[in-house]
Design an enzyme around this catalytic site. Structure first.
Site, PDB file in Angstrom:
ATOM      1  N   ASP A   1      -1.862   6.509   6.482  1.00  0.00           N
ATOM      2  CA  ASP A   1      -2.943   5.675   5.964  1.00  0.00           C
ATOM      3  C   ASP A   1      -3.231   4.615   7.022  1.00  0.00           C
ATOM      4  OD1 ASP A   1      -4.604   3.846   4.759  1.00  0.00           O
ATOM      5  OD2 ASP A   1      -3.377   3.565   2.969  1.00  0.00           O
TER       6      ASP A   1
ATOM      7  N   LYS B   1     -13.011  -1.540   6.418  1.00  0.00           N
ATOM      8  CA  LYS B   1     -12.393  -2.541   7.277  1.00  0.00           C
ATOM      9  C   LYS B   1     -12.999  -2.441   8.684  1.00  0.00           C
ATOM     10  CE  LYS B   1      -8.892  -2.117   3.989  1.00  0.00           C
ATOM     11  NZ  LYS B   1      -9.099  -3.242   3.120  1.00  0.00           N
TER      12      LYS B   1
ATOM     13  N   TRP C   1       0.816  -1.207   0.000  1.00  0.00           N
ATOM     14  CA  TRP C   1       0.000   0.000   0.000  1.00  0.00           C
ATOM     15  C   TRP C   1       0.850   1.257   0.000  1.00  0.00           C
ATOM     16  CZ3 TRP C   1      -4.453  -0.051  -1.993  1.00  0.00           C
ATOM     17  CH2 TRP C   1      -5.204  -1.229  -1.965  1.00  0.00           C
TER      18      TRP C   1
END
Lengths: 365, 365
Positions: free
Chosen positions: A177, A201, A102
């Site tokens: 993030d 999530k 990511w």
């Protein structure tokens, strides 16, 4: 109805209480005669829902004054562009700490808008650890330092908060993030310039993005930043410059209230520690399975593991599914298995997984 | 539970059948043991839902081969930037037809990315009509001509399809913001280069944006277009480059199936004609209320109207609400009242509104 144990990395399992309430209110929210999906975003019913969601999120994360909470669209991947478009200002360089898929994707996208300095990377070791802050090589005057504090795919989580004051660079804003571990552990928001996460999530449905940004970072957007993604415009309009993802905000709000009923973030963190310990202890004691991440940097949320005999992978997944344990296949870039055990996954689900894994190993080992 | 008649301009009323099915399936979709909100977007359950939604939308609008259907985020306002970032290519100028608040906003945003030529505008007359195509002054080589074929705020709808071949400029792609009337009437998709719309009027929840784009227009994105909003990237990844708004796609799919059960777009168009006629005929026969739009260009979806005695506005709204008729206040930029009567608003709802208005006028006139 028989619910499965859903280990999806996201979109992911939500608390049953939340889903039941959403189903109950689908046609008529609190006697309004409308479902939440049908409400004008500017009406008094929905503005109350959004205000409560923001207040609860602020309470849960102890967001200090001087930070704005934004409800946006596009997910973390869009933020990879939106953040440099908003934060570069008159600076040339942005620093990135690369710890997995990511953050790698984030730094690549940022190159459209900035000169990127890789301040630290654990790529050489296969992204199995988080570089210590003492090793970070910040540039002279970066617009920000970008971190991904939980790498969903690799299963790597920062064991520390990236507080740049500890390396004498407290003036540089930290961007984090936190998509896949926000609200799973206590954090100190004041250490960050900007925190963001896709909701799918620990928060709610896909399509909602949470941004928590320090007010002094607003108002620096590049001329070609779309107005709908200019943080200042979004903040000035209470996240309603464009129509926000109203139903996602509502579900997020229900999740925040559920989390408060669990005792808040510190209480859920204790549960997350227990859940992760159960699974990692089992893996470490096994000669049938293994986890390859530096134990100090293992994610509490996303637990990748491998069968030492990978010819058994398909049988493992098929038998797990038959036992009501689903979405265990690892990301294609990593292989093996991955169990995502977010806030809404109870300890009983992790216990069911460990029990199945022990049984499978006994039969196939 | 008592449902109201909800005239919100968007997010807006949804079919009760759709909401009931969504509530029933909230915890367990088709025996999967998961709710749709909890499903991995890459799992076989959700990919089937998304594929069916796309197939049904293609069938409903008779989308020809050579067009891609994209499920995106950001709404129409974000598309105002995303479209020029994707379509300008090596051209300098984009043409805009300005017929109200939304096309006005669109052309302003486009100036970040293009030289804008106003090909036609009805601003001088207060946006009460749509300029005839014979009056459009296209530039020599525009990247596209932008239209907003139903102006939600003004209550203005194109009485023709903007087919540029009729003015000898068939080579220029037409872009159409159809947010507030997509699927309300039969269109010929082959006349357009790109059709887009936020879902929150005729399709589903806010946070989902539909884009239907001709394949030859893909692959022209500007270097600073965020990857998540590059139409080619979105198309190449089946709308899953970033996690799509999965629950919104699911609800949209339920709405598409509901629409097919109603007989499709031609059948719903006949209902929409009847609903609009009922309300406009009443307004035209009244000396208490009025609509100020050119009768040829009145929107079937959004019906603004004024009480000739505007001191009665607050009483009108309060009594309407007490009678179960809500969200009738006009947009602040227009004033007065507005009844949005999208596909999901039955004729009975419009009849209830007309009955109330007649009664109110009799008592207060």
């Amino acid at each position: 109805m028989s619910r499965v144990w859903n280990f999806s990395a996201g979109p992911a399992v939500l608390p049953e209480e939340v889903l039941r309430q959403a189903a109950d209110e689908m046609l008529d929210w609190h006697g309004s005669g409308m479902g939440v999906m049908e409400m004008s975003h500017r009406g008094k019913e929905f503005t109350a829902i959004a205000a409560q969601a923001e207040a609860d999120l602020r309470e849960l994360l102890a967001v200090p004054a001087g930070y704005r909470v934004l409800f946006m669209q596009g997910g973390a991947i869009a933020e990879n562009a939106i953040i440099p478009m908003n934060l570069m200002g008159d600076r040339r360089v942005a620093d990135y700490v690369v710890t997995g898929s990511w953050s790698q994707k984030s730094q690549k996208e940022a190159r459209k808008y900035a000169e990127v300095n890789i301040a630290a990377s654990s790529e050489a070791g296969g992204f199995t650890t988080v570089p210590a802050m003492a090793e970070w090589r910040l540039s002279a005057d970066p617009a920000y330092v970008f971190t991904c504090t939980n790498e969903t795919i690799g299963g790597l989580e920062y064991p520390f908060e990236p507080d740049l004051a500890q390396i004498g660079r407290g003036e540089v804003p930290v961007v984090a993030d936190m998509s896949s571990h926000i609200l799973s552990r206590v954090i100190d928001v004041s250490k960050y310039g900007l925190i963001f996460g896709g909701a799918q999530k620990n928060i709610g449905p896909a399509g909602l993005t949470i941004v928590i940004v320090r007010e002094d970072l607003l108002g620096r957007a590049m001329p070609h930043c779309p107005t709908a993604f200019d943080f200042k415009t979004v903040a000035d309009n209470g996240s309603m410059y464009n129509t926000p993802p109203t139903y996602g905000i509502y579900i997020a709000g229900l999740v925040f209230q559920w989390l408060k009923r669990q005792g808040g973030v510190a209480a859920i963190e204790a549960q997350n520690v227990a859940k992760a310990k159960l699974l990692y202890d089992f893996l470490d004691a096994s000669d049938f399975y293994e986890n390859r991440i530096d134990p100090a940097c293992r994610s509490r949320m996303n637990v990748p593991f491998f069968l030492k005999d990978e010819t058994l992978n398909d049988a493992f997944l098929a038998e797990a599914k038959a036992a009501g344990l689903v979405q265990l296949k690892g990301h294609k870039s990593v292989g093996g298995m991955r169990a995502s055990i977010y806030n809404a996954m109870p300890l009983a689900g992790v216990q069911a997984l460990v029990d199945f894994m022990r049984d499978f190993a006994a039969r196939r080992g």
